[in-house]
Design an enzyme around this catalytic site. Sequence first.
Site, mmCIF file in Angstrom:
data_model
loop_
_atom_site.group_PDB
_atom_site.id
_atom_site.type_symbol
_atom_site.label_atom_id
_atom_site.label_comp_id
_atom_site.label_asym_id
_atom_site.label_seq_id
_atom_site.Cartn_x
_atom_site.Cartn_y
_atom_site.Cartn_z
ATOM 1 C CB SER A 1 -8.085 3.845 2.844
ATOM 2 O OG SER A 1 -7.268 3.165 3.774
ATOM 3 C CB SER B 1 -8.441 0.750 5.572
ATOM 4 O OG SER B 1 -9.135 1.945 5.443
ATOM 5 C CE LYS C 1 -3.887 2.022 2.613
ATOM 6 N NZ LYS C 1 -4.798 1.846 3.759
HETATM 7 N N1 GLN Z 1 -13.265 4.171 6.341
HETATM 8 C C1 GLN Z 1 -12.589 4.602 7.513
HETATM 9 C C2 GLN Z 1 -12.189 6.046 7.378
HETATM 10 O O1 GLN Z 1 -12.557 6.620 6.404
HETATM 11 C C3 GLN Z 1 -11.423 3.717 7.803
HETATM 12 C C4 GLN Z 1 -10.191 4.060 7.063
HETATM 13 C C5 GLN Z 1 -9.011 3.208 7.431
HETATM 14 O O2 GLN Z 1 -9.142 2.170 8.086
HETATM 15 N N2 GLN Z 1 -7.836 3.666 7.044
HETATM 16 O O3 GLN Z 1 -11.547 6.604 8.192
#
Ligand code: GLN
Length: 485
Positions: free
Chosen positions: A155, A179, A80
Amino acid sequence: MKPIHHLSAIELRDAFFRGELSAVQIAESFLARMKIHDPKIGAFLSTLGPRALMKAEILDKKRAHNQPLGKMAAIPVAIKDNMHIAGELTTCGSNFLKNYKAPFNATAVHLMEEEDALLIGKTNLDEFAMGSSNENSAFFPVNNPWDLKCVPGGSSGGSSAAVAARMALIATGSDTGGSIRQPASFCGVVGYKPTYGRVSRYGLVSFGSSLDQIGPFAATVADAALTMEVIGRHCEHDATSLDLPQEAYPLSPKLETDATFGVPWHFLENLSPEIRANFEHSIEVMKSLGAKIVEIDLDVLKYSIAVYYILATAEASTNLARFDGIRYGLRSQNAKTLEEIYEQSRKEGFGREVKKRIMLGTYVLSAGYQDAFYKKAQKVRTLIIDAFDNAFNKCDAVMMPVTTSGAFEHGAFQDPLQMYLQDIFTVPANLAGLPGISVPSGFDSRGMPLGVQFLGPQMCDVSLMQYAYAYEQASKHTRIPRHYE
Ligand code: GLN
């Protein structure tokens, strides 16, 4: 033999060990898949072709000379793009860092390279890992390999899509509020979020430091377990890294006789009929393995979205203060004074969602509002931790769906709050620091993948992986999307 990309990471590595495949052949094959498929999917922000081929040649030589080879030898791994590979770009999906080269290796990256993994690319993400759909990437969105009209989740949507389309067999993600697990569920792959502190965060660009964890995406639970054996290791560069020995992950298709799973039925009362039916089917699978299912009370989790979006934004607002146009990445060319450098660089460098979260986080931490928002959220976080502690007195692991629906279409959520609410089943594990895994559990009526989630007590990563493995072996929902077979 099956086509190379139909093999699991472990099968591929073993075929390399036996001399049936060369590492160069493997690297070339996955790089070719990226070239063919990625223009439509958008999973990668950069490819590491020459690096992967150079490493592959070294591995082939090592094997020819009977030198020892690592546990992840010749496995194509995607990283990532918020984790550092020394000398390569780390963009975080942001214009702020679009030319930023990492000065050192993230510990997780270093550990996998040491075990001879082939790093083949950096994956697309929501800017600074903020999002649930990958639509917040500053560069381009990622499309779900099961249906390009749909999002891959976020994400870490680039990582989940890369594994789903078998452009990589392992990919790393970071999970702050879901995420890893949510995109894994949306793309029909396995996603593992370790106990907080089990994997070092060193070299991961911080979002919410008390919530962030690095973990693997893989096609199979066994491949995720292999990755955890390698990256689940104490690291002196991360003050929150657990000082525990590395663990082996023995996996068996059988459950221990008294394995008990808790289901918070009351908390889950609003599930859609489709998600409920799929989840009930997963419970039946566990019962058929001899599991005992008990009801547990996790009603307090209904506050987890509110708590998460206060704490995560508060932490993000302080973490992102380092992007000031002076120390890292972009510096506005239009600025004349110091003040203007700060202001203009941030204005030009950050996208809308990131700016919104910095403002929200600054607000909840500001003198007049800290008690009302930040401190209160911390207290409710403790209640959530307590509720899980009580639940784990009654069961070995909690079972829940991962998401409230299968992958949605691009642009489906115009109201950001509605999108935030979709994280309800994933953020609790981050608030309580628990390990959680998403395993494919079938498909919805559109043919989009769904996932089931197992959550365990802190430090019970090994037994959690074992439950997920038993479920996977008994349910067999893992598939490659037709177009990428
Ligand atoms: N969807 C969550 C957010 O927008 C989680 C994001 C993540 O785990 N990096 O913060």
